[in-house]
Design a protein around this motif. Sequence first.
Motif, mmCIF file in Angstrom:
data_model
loop_
_atom_site.group_PDB
_atom_site.id
_atom_site.type_symbol
_atom_site.label_atom_id
_atom_site.label_comp_id
_atom_site.label_asym_id
_atom_site.label_seq_id
_atom_site.Cartn_x
_atom_site.Cartn_y
_atom_site.Cartn_z
ATOM 1 N N LYS A 1 -3.401 5.767 12.216
ATOM 2 C CA LYS A 1 -3.064 4.361 12.464
ATOM 3 C C LYS A 1 -3.238 4.062 13.951
ATOM 4 O O LYS A 1 -3.818 3.047 14.338
ATOM 5 N N GLY B 1 9.126 5.345 1.173
ATOM 6 C CA GLY B 1 8.096 4.553 0.502
ATOM 7 C C GLY B 1 7.672 5.138 -0.835
ATOM 8 O O GLY B 1 7.609 4.449 -1.857
ATOM 9 N N ARG B 2 7.407 6.445 -0.862
ATOM 10 C CA ARG B 2 6.911 7.065 -2.097
ATOM 11 C C ARG B 2 8.001 7.250 -3.153
ATOM 12 O O ARG B 2 7.735 7.714 -4.255
ATOM 13 N N SER C 1 6.446 -4.473 1.651
ATOM 14 C CA SER C 1 6.224 -3.580 2.786
ATOM 15 C C SER C 1 7.569 -3.252 3.402
ATOM 16 O O SER C 1 8.248 -4.139 3.930
ATOM 17 N N LYS C 2 7.921 -1.986 3.317
ATOM 18 C CA LYS C 2 9.209 -1.570 3.876
ATOM 19 C C LYS C 2 9.278 -1.990 5.347
ATOM 20 O O LYS C 2 10.262 -2.532 5.802
ATOM 21 N N SER C 3 8.183 -1.780 6.072
ATOM 22 C CA SER C 3 8.186 -2.074 7.511
ATOM 23 C C SER C 3 7.780 -3.519 7.822
ATOM 24 O O SER C 3 8.081 -4.040 8.871
ATOM 25 N N THR D 1 -1.417 -4.359 4.506
ATOM 26 C CA THR D 1 -0.599 -5.338 3.797
ATOM 27 C C THR D 1 -0.560 -6.660 4.546
ATOM 28 O O THR D 1 -0.643 -7.738 3.942
ATOM 29 N N GLU E 1 2.287 13.781 0.531
ATOM 30 C CA GLU E 1 2.923 13.198 1.719
ATOM 31 C C GLU E 1 4.263 13.911 1.977
ATOM 32 O O GLU E 1 4.704 14.020 3.109
ATOM 33 N N ILE F 1 0.856 -1.204 0.000
ATOM 34 C CA ILE F 1 0.000 0.000 0.000
ATOM 35 C C ILE F 1 0.879 1.236 0.000
ATOM 36 O O ILE F 1 2.073 1.160 0.336
ATOM 37 N N GLY F 2 0.312 2.373 -0.385
ATOM 38 C CA GLY F 2 1.094 3.615 -0.463
ATOM 39 C C GLY F 2 2.194 3.426 -1.499
ATOM 40 O O GLY F 2 1.953 2.927 -2.603
ATOM 41 N N GLY F 3 3.411 3.760 -1.115
ATOM 42 C CA GLY F 3 4.523 3.645 -2.055
ATOM 43 C C GLY F 3 4.819 2.216 -2.476
ATOM 44 O O GLY F 3 5.457 1.986 -3.495
ATOM 45 N N SER F 4 4.353 1.266 -1.700
ATOM 46 C CA SER F 4 4.584 -0.136 -2.054
ATOM 47 C C SER F 4 3.530 -0.640 -3.042
ATOM 48 O O SER F 4 3.481 -1.834 -3.348
ATOM 49 N N GLN G 1 0.485 10.949 -3.597
ATOM 50 C CA GLN G 1 1.297 10.513 -2.456
ATOM 51 C C GLN G 1 2.646 11.231 -2.466
ATOM 52 O O GLN G 1 3.090 11.772 -1.448
ATOM 53 N N VAL H 1 0.601 10.767 9.155
ATOM 54 C CA VAL H 1 -0.227 9.584 8.884
ATOM 55 C C VAL H 1 -0.293 8.663 10.102
ATOM 56 O O VAL H 1 -1.106 7.742 10.148
ATOM 57 N N THR I 1 2.640 -2.976 8.165
ATOM 58 C CA THR I 1 1.484 -2.160 7.790
ATOM 59 C C THR I 1 0.221 -3.008 7.795
ATOM 60 O O THR I 1 0.172 -4.069 7.161
HETATM 61 O O1 LIG Z 1 5.861 -0.150 2.815
HETATM 62 P P1 LIG Z 1 5.136 -0.021 4.115
HETATM 63 O O2 LIG Z 1 6.049 0.005 5.294
HETATM 64 O O3 LIG Z 1 4.088 -1.082 4.253
HETATM 65 O O4 LIG Z 1 4.409 1.386 4.126
HETATM 66 C C1 LIG Z 1 3.445 1.696 3.186
HETATM 67 C C2 LIG Z 1 3.135 3.157 3.136
HETATM 68 O O5 LIG Z 1 2.694 3.623 4.387
HETATM 69 C C3 LIG Z 1 3.184 4.930 4.643
HETATM 70 O O6 LIG Z 1 4.152 4.842 5.617
HETATM 71 C C4 LIG Z 1 2.093 5.850 5.097
HETATM 72 O O7 LIG Z 1 1.251 5.241 5.989
HETATM 73 C C5 LIG Z 1 3.770 5.369 3.318
HETATM 74 O O8 LIG Z 1 4.712 6.359 3.443
HETATM 75 C C6 LIG Z 1 4.281 4.073 2.786
HETATM 76 O O9 LIG Z 1 4.523 4.153 1.414
#
Ligand SMILES: O=P(O)(O)OC[C@H]1O[C@](O)(CO)[C@@H](O)[C@@H]1O
Length: 559
Positions: free
Chosen positions: A509, A263-264, A201-203, A209, A349, A148-151, A345, A505, A206
Amino acid sequence: MANETDTERQLLQHQIRLTQADHTLKALFSRDSDRAARLTFEAPHLTADFSKQHIDSSSLSVLLRLAEEKNLQQAISNLFAGQQVNNTEQRAALHMALRGHIPSAAPEVAEEIKRTQQQMADFVNAVHNGAWLGQDGGAITNIVNIGIGGSDLGPAMVTAALQDYLNPGITCHFVSNVDPAQIDSALAGLTPESTLFIIVSKSFGTLETMQNAERAMAWFKAHGGSKQHISRHFVAVTTNLPAAVSFGISEDNVFPMWDWVGGRYSLWSAAGIAIALATSWQTFVDLLAGAAAMDQHFLNQPLEENVPVIAGLLSVWYRNYWQAESQAILPYSQPLHLLPSHLQQLDMESLGKQVTRDGVSVQQDTGAIIWGCAGTNGQHSFHQLLHQGTSLIPAEFIAIACPASADRWEPHQHLLANCFAQSRALMTGKSTEEVEAEMLAAGASTEEIKRLAAHKVVPGNRPSTTLLLGRLTPQSLGSLLAYYEAKVFVQSAIWQINAFDQWGVELGKQLSRPIASRLLTERNSATRATTSENSATLDPSTEQLISLCLKTQDSNNTR
Ligand SMILES: O=P(O)(O)OC[C@H]1O[C@](O)(CO)[C@@H](O)[C@@H]1O
């Protein structure tokens, strides 16, 4: 504006001058036969025509003085040198390294990038040449990108944009929303044996995801996917290797991401692997090369000929001196129909900030609202407001000179004609005299003219930029996207805000967690009553919405 500098005061006065009758866009053109050529600039793979903007011969130099006062050149050098431009998260922003610009402050990333790109290339080629097969030994034909988002937005937009470069054997689906309606419809008709899931997902934390990844895994197992073959059907892209592994993805199937890619800005990293799978590895390499060419332009071109610098300064000009609250992005190209969403975004963002890098309240408005859709569709919906509404909305048109193939030539000419007619109509408008003369010539009665003329008047004098690409190729698309990233950076430097964090953001959450726990745990009226007693932290409106939903779910038997 409090504490304004001489340059800012000059810009305020300059704006007042440009709103006078002898400085309309039409008047500026009529006094300067060279205006179109003089205000058109070249960058790699694109030409930018700024001549329909509210600028005269001195405007750019005053805006460039503002850039000098705000140390824009130094900010660009710091960005490319790999300094910690993301000061709140104490990180550099090194997405340009992914396209070849290795920063002097972080030479070590070169090796990591090389290794990851090799891993990506091997994987993409294996899927394409049949070395990577599904559990029954058949080819992978469907890719489901979960993120989601940049992903999601960047990879989905590029994949749509490169529709003429798609691998015919593969269909790519993008799933982002936590609403299961999206993943369920993506999975309808797919079979586990031929489907590959990419969890991006970078993190790797999320909510959306993770929910979708679990639903995908459950679907895989429920439809005959075997446990020992998960590794042929699930891969991940993340900075969080342990979380991906504990979800059930084999360590060898995890593509790294790094803190230094926001992410973006991540479509250039392994987060963009769906692009390469949907097209080819070479297409992805070409996309990076196009962006690299724009990076070099942004870094090295003198500011007065630097296309993203001029575009960024114009955005500041409209936001702060013309009080333009929004900017329309109008790609006259169906393949670019997802570009406005990606730019929402990227731009909002990055620039939706109320404090400077030092945490002090900003003195002027920052990011504009970005919106738009592919032309010509917008003409039959919101362009009415662009032409006759009461707000000034600078528009950015994107036109592609060549059709994708010769057999599209005729409709393509109509597409271009409409694009150019829109920017011309926004500029010229139609005066009362012109409307009356036209009606008279068409045989309208005096009474009819009196009744309708005011409705038909189009004020005109509304600004736009036109970006012209020769063809829509991976290279030109890469360059266009890097142009937007650079344009955003220019605005952030002028406003002295951090373009690479997004703290705003987090609150949503955070607040969704206790609400979700209420919605998930109050399974019956009895528990609901008990939990509600302990829910003093929620406001009455939220409280009421929760209880109405639960009651409605009860009465519809959907719990
Ligand atoms: O890649 P992740 O960690 O799942 O995050 C997804 C998106 O969520 C955000 O952190 C915003 O909630 C964006 O900047 C990012 O692209």
